[in-house]
Design an enzyme around this catalytic site. Structure first.
Site, short mmCIF file in Angstrom:
data_model
loop_
_atom_site.label_atom_id
_atom_site.label_comp_id
_atom_site.label_asym_id
_atom_site.label_seq_id
_atom_site.Cartn_x
_atom_site.Cartn_y
_atom_site.Cartn_z
N GLN A 265 0.84 -1.19 0.00
CA GLN A 265 0.00 0.00 0.00
C GLN A 265 0.88 1.24 0.00
OE1 GLN A 265 -2.60 0.36 3.36
NE2 GLN A 265 -3.45 2.31 2.69
N GLU B 112 3.52 6.54 8.01
CA GLU B 112 4.85 6.73 8.62
C GLU B 112 5.50 5.41 9.02
OE1 GLU B 112 7.14 9.39 12.04
OE2 GLU B 112 5.17 9.98 11.29
#
Length: 309
Positions: free
Chosen positions: A78, A96
């Site tokens: 992803q 992150e």
């Protein structure tokens, strides 16, 4: 083959567009913005800075290592989301953990979804995306909701629409922030659950919250036991009524003298310690325990024998 060539050419064209100083796209109004927004590209990882608006502060080193191993084996499944700041300048909006894990294994580039957003939009995107995650602790979610209220000026109704949660759910998370910071930390570290936290909210005094929190940890209380403890603290009269509806006295030291003397006589006669409860009015009841059918019949004969005398 023709399709593959076209895809590669498009990739080179977009890369050149992003790196061209004359095409410094900073808003949706700028020229060629439509060619950048919504595109997934391979970005140099050094061009990306972390998001100062990132609502998540806890990153497990162990889980990062596991993710890094997965990325090394399977790649980025992803893409991360970034916003364009300038030529070769991007800032993380979401992803992150994927970004950190990729740096751990020394990747030079990373697949990214490019967006154009101002600071407020970037914060809102980061917060809303963060709330949707499954691995956040309750306090992280509560803080994200609070930031949406404080910094984006969203109402609880608006948040409900943005994140797809019921307003009551949002309210329950926000109420957790009323807990003592030590208890909030305990929830973040999984010492207690959100259910424990919700029970403790019913106590206004944070000193008492901490006292009950210590009991939860030392006695390993369940959520239901914690709810009972809190309820009894808030309604001590109700607790006494439940335990002793007629305000009976079981403590032998508080019993009238005539009862104290009688207990010994009854116990010796029936061969068991007899239970006696006495109300403040002087009324009471005697309980004669038995341990088997034979014991029951023995006591019955004693009672019948006493009646025939």
């Amino acid at each position: 083959m023709a399709k593959a060539t076209k895809k590669q050419a498009l990739g080179r064209g977009l890369s050149a567009l992003l790196n061209d100083p004359s095409n410094d796209i900073k808003s949706v109004e700028d020229k060629n913005a439509d060619k950048v927004i919504g595109n997934i590209v391979e970005l140099d990882i050094d061009y990306i800075e972390v998001n100062p608006f990132q609502p998540r502060t806890n990153f497990s080193e162990e889980s990062l290592q596991e993710l890094a191993s997965s990325i090394k084996e399977l790649g980025i499944i992803q893409p991360i989301t970034v916003r364009k700041l300038g030529v070769n300048q991007f800032q993380l909006v979401s992803g992150e953990r994927r970004f950190r894990a990729s740096k751990l294994i020394g990747l030079k580039t990373i697949t990214a979804y490019v967006r154009i957003a101002n600071d407020q939009e970037s914060l809102e995107m980061a917060l809303v995306e963060n709330i949707q995650r499954q691995d956040l602790d309750p306090i992280e979610i509560a803080l994200s909701y609070q930031r949406l209220i404080d910094e984006i000026n969203l109402t609880q109704e608006q948040m409900s629409e943005r994140v797809g949660k019921k307003r009551s759910t949002i309210t329950n998370y926000l109420r957790l922030l009323k807990l003592d910071p030590i208890i909030q930390t305990g929830m973040r570290d999984s010492f207690i659950s959100m259910g424990h936290g919700r029970a403790l909210i019913a106590i206004d005094d944070q000193t008492i919250q901490l006292d009950i929190y210590e009991k939860i940890l030392s006695n390993k209380l369940s959520v239901r036991e914690t709810e009972t403890l809190v309820r009894n603290f808030n309604n001590p009269e109700e607790e006494n009524t439940k335990e002793s509806p007629s305000k009976e006295t079981e403590n032998e030291e508080d019993m009238p003298k005539f009862v104290k003397k009688g207990i010994t006589v009854f116990s010796e006669y029936f061969g068991h310690k007899i239970d006696v409860k006495v109300s403040r009015s002087g009324k009471g009841k005697i309980t004669i325990p038995f341990h088997s059918e034979e014991d029951f019949n023995r006591i019955k004969k004693l009672v019948q024998g006493g009646e025939s005398k």
